[in-house]
Write an enzyme that holds these catalytic residues in place. Structure first.
Site, PDB file in Angstrom:
ATOM      1  N   ARG A  71     -27.873  -4.800 110.680  1.00 22.18           N
ATOM      2  CA  ARG A  71     -29.242  -5.041 111.157  1.00 22.18           C
ATOM      3  C   ARG A  71     -29.295  -5.098 112.679  1.00 22.18           C
ATOM      4  NH1 ARG A  71     -33.162  -5.440 113.297  1.00 22.18           N
ATOM      5  NH2 ARG A  71     -35.124  -6.511 112.786  1.00 22.18           N
TER       6      ARG A  71
ATOM      7  N   TYR B 215     -17.984 -12.282  94.324  1.00 26.85           N
ATOM      8  CA  TYR B 215     -17.447 -11.240  95.202  1.00 26.85           C
ATOM      9  C   TYR B 215     -17.752  -9.861  94.627  1.00 26.85           C
ATOM     10  CZ  TYR B 215     -13.694  -8.641  97.658  1.00 26.85           C
ATOM     11  OH  TYR B 215     -12.960  -7.748  98.397  1.00 26.85           O
TER      12      TYR B 215
ATOM     13  N   LYS C 107     -20.037  -6.992  96.392  1.00 30.21           N
ATOM     14  CA  LYS C 107     -19.484  -5.686  96.743  1.00 30.21           C
ATOM     15  C   LYS C 107     -20.280  -4.558  96.088  1.00 30.21           C
ATOM     16  CE  LYS C 107     -15.926  -6.738  99.385  1.00 30.21           C
ATOM     17  NZ  LYS C 107     -15.840  -6.329 100.805  1.00 30.21           N
TER      18      LYS C 107
END
Length: 258
Positions: free
Chosen positions: A113, A145, A149
């Protein structure tokens, strides 16, 4: 390999993979900025080392501005920071879930960002490599996790499409099991776990940080300008098939050699 004295920003720079990334990009002649949540002295082979939590917007924005002020516009961003809690799902605390998702997914969101507008402004494109994982495709433990991902892969595709016209490429490098210092404690407690894990990999070994770094360098190379929005698996064939299962199925076939 294209060497342009690029400015390369690497997060998670003090970890096993991060250290090798810093070293290998520096050896290419690039100016490396390494960010990690630990003390900057832990970051090696970097022209600039900064301490920041990638999941904290104010910290990462300040760090990125410092990189640009010190080294110049960022040409390559490598999002490598991440951590996995392997607690079983039914025992996982809300706080642990939030931590893993925040570090892996929000952290990647924040760095991109703040970096992408700078890349767009400088007008010469750039390359972003997000370090994913095979956990984003198959369940290997660490549910938070794994979910983060998987989300990272779709975020990567979205950004690749959105910013491709500006020459900004966004890809994922998804490793399998990488033998790094993060595994040391587990291997100490269970010395045979490494050998048992190797059986799952068609190539018969675990990966190394160097395996990952070479793939990242390939994706970051401006010569590969037609590669974007995709995932490069560095997994020793793990997702291609299960050698343990095949061996069991054909165990009575004397003609089968594995």
């Amino acid at each position: 390999m294209t060497v342009e004295g690029r400015v390369v920003l690497i997060t998670g720079a003090a970890g096993g993979i991060g250290k090798v990334l810093c070293k290998m990009f520096t050896e290419l002649g690039d100016r490396v900025a390494g960010i990690d949540i630990v003390d900057p002295s832990k970051v090696q082979d970097a022209a600039l080392a900064l301490q920041a939590d990638v999941s904290k917007a104010d910290q990462i924005e300040t760090a990125i501005e410092k990189v640009i002020q010190t080294l110049g516009p960022i040409d390559v961003l490598i999002n490598n920071a991440g951590l996995a809690d392997d607690t079983p799902f039914e025992q996982l605390s809300h706080e642990s879930w939030d931590h893993d998702v925040s570090l892996v997914l929000r952290g990647n969101y924040l760095t991109q960002r703040y970096v992408i507008p700078h890349m767009a402004k400088q007008g010469k494109g750039g390359s972003i490599v997000n370090i994913g994982s095979v956990n984003g495709h198959i369940y290997l433990g660490s549910p938070a996790y794994s979910a983060a991902k998987a989300g990272l892969e779709n975020l990567t595709k979205a950004l690749a499409v959105r910013y491709g016209p500006l020459g900004i490429r966004v890809n994922v490098c998804a490793p399998g099991t990488i033998w790094s210092p993060a595994w040391d404690e587990r291997f100490k407690k269970h010395p045979d776990v490494g050998d048992r894990m190797k059986r799952w990999y068609p190539v018969g070994r675990l990966g190394t940080p160097e395996d990952v770094a070479r793939a990242v360098i390939f994706l970051a190379d401006s010569k590969n300008s037609f590669i974007t929005g995709t995932t490069l698996y560095v997994d020793g064939g793990l997702l291609a098939g299960n050698p343990c299962l095949i061996q069991d199925i054909y165990s009575e076939n004397n003609n089968f050699v594995f």
